[in-house]
Design an enzyme around this catalytic site. Structure first.
Site, PDB file in Angstrom:
ATOM      1  N   GLU A 132       0.794  -1.241   0.000  1.00  8.92           N
ATOM      2  CA  GLU A 132       0.000   0.000   0.000  1.00  8.92           C
ATOM      3  C   GLU A 132       0.825   1.289   0.000  1.00  8.92           C
ATOM      4  OE1 GLU A 132      -2.595  -0.649   3.371  1.00  8.92           O
ATOM      5  OE2 GLU A 132      -3.580  -2.344   2.420  1.00  8.92           O
ATOM      6  N   GLU A 239      -6.000 -10.925  -1.256  1.00 11.52           N
ATOM      7  CA  GLU A 239      -6.836 -10.710  -0.065  1.00 11.52           C
ATOM      8  C   GLU A 239      -8.316 -10.650  -0.431  1.00 11.52           C
ATOM      9  OE1 GLU A 239      -5.471  -7.389   2.330  1.00 11.52           O
ATOM     10  OE2 GLU A 239      -3.370  -7.736   1.812  1.00 11.52           O
TER      11      GLU A 239
HETATM   12  C1  HAH Z   1      -5.436  -4.787   3.980  1.00 11.30           C
HETATM   13  N1  HAH Z   1      -5.570  -3.390   3.872  1.00 11.30           N
HETATM   14  C2  HAH Z   1      -4.064  -5.198   4.513  1.00 11.30           C
HETATM   15  O1  HAH Z   1      -3.172  -5.475   3.446  1.00 11.30           O
HETATM   16  C3  HAH Z   1      -4.124  -6.421   5.406  1.00 11.30           C
HETATM   17  O2  HAH Z   1      -2.857  -6.653   5.953  1.00 11.30           O
HETATM   18  C4  HAH Z   1      -5.139  -6.237   6.501  1.00 11.30           C
HETATM   19  O3  HAH Z   1      -5.166  -7.388   7.346  1.00 11.30           O
HETATM   20  C5  HAH Z   1      -6.452  -5.956   5.928  1.00 11.30           C
HETATM   21  C6  HAH Z   1      -6.562  -5.308   4.752  1.00 11.30           C
HETATM   22  C7  HAH Z   1      -6.698  -2.931   3.143  1.00 11.30           C
HETATM   23  C8  HAH Z   1      -7.307  -1.659   3.560  1.00 11.30           C
HETATM   24  C9  HAH Z   1      -6.938  -0.942   4.687  1.00 11.30           C
HETATM   25  O4  HAH Z   1      -5.954  -1.377   5.474  1.00 11.30           O
HETATM   26  C10 HAH Z   1      -7.561   0.261   5.031  1.00 11.30           C
HETATM   27  C11 HAH Z   1      -8.566   0.720   4.266  1.00 11.30           C
HETATM   28  C12 HAH Z   1      -8.953   0.008   3.161  1.00 11.30           C
HETATM   29  C13 HAH Z   1      -8.329  -1.171   2.831  1.00 11.30           C
END
Ligand code: HAH
Length: 334
Positions: A132, A239
């Protein structure tokens, strides 16, 4: 009646994985063993868990998941080495207080990656190296994070170099969400092209796949896969889940999903897997962000006090209509 195994059904297409944590490897052990061929630690390999204080590495929880995968002959995806979230504050602070400088940050990054990717060498066959790093909105290309501010954009290049050094055999991924949004997709593509120009050892793009009943459209997903595939790297869907709420739906009253929600979810999952199968030459792995609806990160997020039902198995680990429709895309009946 016996239930088909996703792992077997998609054997000729791509690996089917699930994110697990230290509780779900126990509570969903039977389901996981029956259905999935690959595991990702939901949280246990993140910096906050593996190096809570400088030089203090804790691997018990991550090992529990790595051991489960090995014991049951499953692959293991590493997640995640460098991220702006779930990373302890000490990473960014100078020993005497105040912000740490570029050299300190890069040294810490390298030590961290060497320890974590080194430990799971030969066990985690791939890593989400940077998670990200791209900005969601507006003109900005890269997200303004402490890594970015204090090291500069090349922190991303360094992360890939350090990961390759720590485990020369691992496949290395850049992983992000909202990856089918055309504006963000193009920023991700710009990043990957730049990484390749810089000589960074990157092998794949992780499309997180946090979707909902309305978006992205299947056409947007297809376009994203096409564009990413043109970069000559492999793709992992890292994911996948499908919220039953639209992003701006704030309802908290539902005790169970409506019949309409489950039908629409099944239809969307079927379309997605039909699409994934078309691109099986580039998509090598599809991982769900959870094993079944009894535990998902989407309970209480982003709306507190709300449940969600985003996966293929219900709260009792029974296959949902979405499961049957997904299996159908491979030309077999569930
Ligand atoms: C993901 N982020 C992460 O990669 C993962 O490690 C976590 O467990 C869950 C989701 C997606 C995300 C976020 O962190 C915040 C807002 C939107 C999407």
């Amino acid at each position: 009646m016996s239930v088909r195994s996703l792992r077997e059904v998609f054997k000729g297409d791509f690996d089917i994985g699930a994110a697990v944590n230290i509780w779900t490897v126990d509570s969903a052990a039977e389901l996981i063993k029956a259905q999935y061929g690959s595991l990702t630690a939901e949280n246990e390999m993140k910096p906050v868990n593996t190096q809570p204080a400088e030089g203090v590495f804790t691997f018990e929880k991550a090992d529990k998941i790595a051991d489960f995968a090995a014991r049951h002959g499953m692959k293991l995806r590493g997640h995640t080495l460098v991220w702006h979230n779930q990373t302890p504050d000490w990473f960014f602070e100078a020993p005497g207080g105040g912000p740490a400088d570029r050299e300190t940050l890069l040294r810490r990054m390298r030590d961290h990656i060497r320890a974590v990717a080194g430990r799971y060498r030969g066990r985690a066959y791939c890593w989400d190296v940077v998670n990200e790093a791209v900005a969601d909105e507006g003109e900005q290309w890269l997200r303004p994070s402490k890594w970015h501010e204090r090291v500069g954009p090349d922190y991303i290049v360094r992360a890939f170099e350090y990961a390759h050094e720590a485990d020369p055999d691992a496949l290395l991924f850049y992983n992000d969400y909202n990856e089918c949004n055309p504006a963000k997709r193009d920023k991700i593509i710009r990043l990957v092209k730049w990484l390749k120009e810089q000589g960074a050892p990157i092998h794949g793009i992780g499309m997180q796949g946090h979707y909902n009943l309305e978006s992205p459209s299947i056409a947007e997903v297809r376009e994203a896969i096409e564009r990413y595939a043109e970069l000559g790297l492999i793709i992992h869907v890292t994911e996948l889940d499908m919220s039953v709420y639209a992003w701006d739906d704030r309802r908290t009253d539902l005790k169970e999903p409506t019949a309409e929600m489950l039908e629409r979810q099944a239809e969307r999952y079927e379309q997605l897997f039909a699409l994934y199968r078309e691109y099986r030459d580039v998509i090598r792995s599809v991982t769900f962000w959870g094993a079944a609806d009894d535990y998902t990160w989407l309970h209480n997020f982003p709306v507190r006090g709300r449940r969600n039902w985003p996966l293929l198995f219900d709260e009792n680990h029974r296959p949902k209509e979405a499961f049957r429709r997904v299996v159908r895309t491979a030309g077999v009946e569930a």
